[in-house]
Design an enzyme around this catalytic site. Structure first.
Site, PDB file in Angstrom:
ATOM      1  N   ASN A 170       4.813  -0.824  14.986  1.00 54.38           N
ATOM      2  CA  ASN A 170       3.623   0.045  14.259  1.00 54.38           C
ATOM      3  C   ASN A 170       2.444   0.430  15.070  1.00 54.38           C
ATOM      4  OD1 ASN A 170       3.821  -2.894  13.606  1.00 54.38           O
ATOM      5  ND2 ASN A 170       1.980  -2.588  12.769  1.00 54.38           N
ATOM      6  N   SER A 197       9.582   1.264   3.706  1.00 55.79           N
ATOM      7  CA  SER A 197       8.630   1.248   2.822  1.00 55.79           C
ATOM      8  C   SER A 197       8.306   2.825   2.444  1.00 55.79           C
ATOM      9  CB  SER A 197       7.322   0.839   3.571  1.00 55.79           C
ATOM     10  OG  SER A 197       6.263   0.835   2.541  1.00 55.79           O
ATOM     11  N   THR A 223      10.145  -3.758 -14.882  1.00 58.21           N
ATOM     12  CA  THR A 223      10.637  -2.344 -15.139  1.00 58.21           C
ATOM     13  C   THR A 223      10.323  -1.580 -13.855  1.00 58.21           C
ATOM     14  OG1 THR A 223       9.878  -2.553 -17.481  1.00 58.21           O
ATOM     15  CG2 THR A 223       9.961  -0.308 -16.773  1.00 58.21           C
ATOM     16  N   CYS A 270      -3.134  -2.451   8.882  1.00 58.77           N
ATOM     17  CA  CYS A 270      -3.030  -3.570   8.134  1.00 58.77           C
ATOM     18  C   CYS A 270      -4.101  -4.783   8.371  1.00 58.77           C
ATOM     19  CB  CYS A 270      -1.718  -4.075   7.764  1.00 58.77           C
ATOM     20  SG  CYS A 270      -0.578  -2.770   7.349  1.00 58.77           S
TER      21      CYS A 270
END
Ligand code: PLP
Length: 377
Positions: free
Chosen positions: A143, A191, A231, A319
């Site tokens: 990254n 992702s 869910t 991040c």
């Protein structure tokens, strides 16, 4: 003046096809309900799963929707008896901090100066514990630098030692071929938001059924065939699949276009500031990523200066920005801490244009001159 967003490796803007798919699915029912509303929602989730499975080259029932790469890593990197985890030194924090092996069962595999996994070091780490089953966590592309990792070669070595490869394809998918066949990996994860889908969803995919976990990380109502409770995020999954399908269809053309833009930016930076260090430029890189440092200029100051000028870019990985600590990736490549402290990352994507590239270089020249003048006084 429109802002220039050059931080696609942090997150990519939502692709219009993904936005449309999300909006169409926002009113969906619960996929576990048996009535028509539930069945319609189920169809959205399963169609999304099929699209992802097809792109990766595995049956749809081996793809599990999760909340993103961080959950995928935490799910995939749980120890089974006799296993030892090998982690590439450039792996994302979600792998380095997210696995649940105990410290004594983990070893780090070093990088070469171009940011690629050192295969000699991999062999050495394997030789340390020939009786243990190795699990190698290796990303397909980094990254911070874009360096493409030798996943296929590493997989051959690890397979010969009776182990498997868990591959973080977050930054590589949509930029280089990332199927199971192309990577040689046994487990892959993605992702959504890195490829132009919505945030908060991702996929964990397995090549073989026996590799799938016996126990879900998140238990509950038995969703995802009991591999992940909760869910399903129907709208996000529909958007994820729409983004992924478009990204994969356009991969080659986009990579060629962005590679030219990246090379133009790299040449421009070196012309304006010949002292600029470019990272991983002798390695194969994802076409969209340009990591560099202008020695003497602090990265955090530059990020703020570019922001004021209307440019979004990043220092090291998003991040971990906010914390001003030197990049573990650059450190593993042997970059001196003072140079690493100046490291910036430009990362391009589907919306990036040549016109933005030209404006960026004008702004870079201005910011660079201003900073240099300040240093001289
Ligand atoms: N892996 C890589 C290589 C990344 O760049 C990132 C995000 O920056 C992640 C994993 C984490 O992804 P997510 O935000 O989906 O948890």
């Amino acid at each position: 003046m429109r802002r220039i967003y050059f931080d696609y490796n942090a997150t990519a803007p939502l692709r219009p096809v993904a936005r449309d798919a999300v909006i169409r699915a926002l009113d969906a029912g619960n996929p576990s309900s048996v009535h028509s509303e539930g069945r319609a929602a189920r169809a959205l989730v399963e169609n999304a799963r099929v699209a992802i499975a097809r792109a990766l080259g595995t049956p749809a029932d081996r793809v599990v929707f999760v909340s993103g790469a961080t959950e995928a890593a935490a799910t995939a990197l749980r120890p089974r008896a006799g296993e030892r985890l090998l982690i590439g030194a450039g792996e994302h924090a979600c792998v380095q901090a997210g696995h649940s092996f105990s410290a004594g069962d983990v070893a780090t595999v070093g990088l070469d100066p171009q940011g690629r996994l050192d295969l000699g070091d991999l062999r050495a780490r394997l030789a340390e514990a020939p009786d243990r089953r190795p699990i190698l966590a290796l990303q397909a592309a980094n990254n911070e630098t874009g360096a493409v990792q030798p996943v296929a070669e590493a997989a051959e070595i690890v397979h010969a030692a009776g182990g498997i490869v868990v591959c973080d394809a977050v930054q590589a998918f949509s930029r280089i071929p990332c199927s199971f066949a192309a990577t040689g990996a046994d487990v892959l994860f993605l992702s959504s938001h890195k490829l132009g889908g919505p945030k908060g969803t991702g996929a964990l995919a397995y090549l073989r059924r026996d590799l799938m976990p016996e126990k879900a990380l998140i238990r509950g109502g038995g969703q995802e065939r009991s591999f992940r409770g909760g869910t399903e995020n129907v709208a996000a999954n529909a958007g994820f699949a729409a983004a992924l399908t478009e990204a994969e269809a356009r991969r080659e053309a986009e990579s060629a276009r962005l590679g030219q833009l990246r090379d133009y930016l790299q040449a421009g930076l070196l012309e304006i500031a010949p002292e600029t260090a470019i990272f991983a430029d002798e390695a194969a890189r994802t076409a969209n990523t340009l990591a560099f440092a202008v020695p003497g200029l602090a990265a955090e100051t530059l990020v703020a200066a570019f922001d004021v000028e209307g440019v979004a870019l990043s220092s090291g990985s998003a991040c971990s920005s906010g914390k001003v600590s030197p990049s573990h990736v650059l450190a593993a490549m042997g970059v001196a801490p003072d140079v690493a402290g100046s490291a910036l990352r430009v990362s391009l994507g589907w919306g990036s244009t040549q016109e933005e590239g030209m404006r960026f270089l004008e702004i870079f020249a201005k910011v660079h001159e201003r900073m240099r003048r300040r240093l001289r006084t």
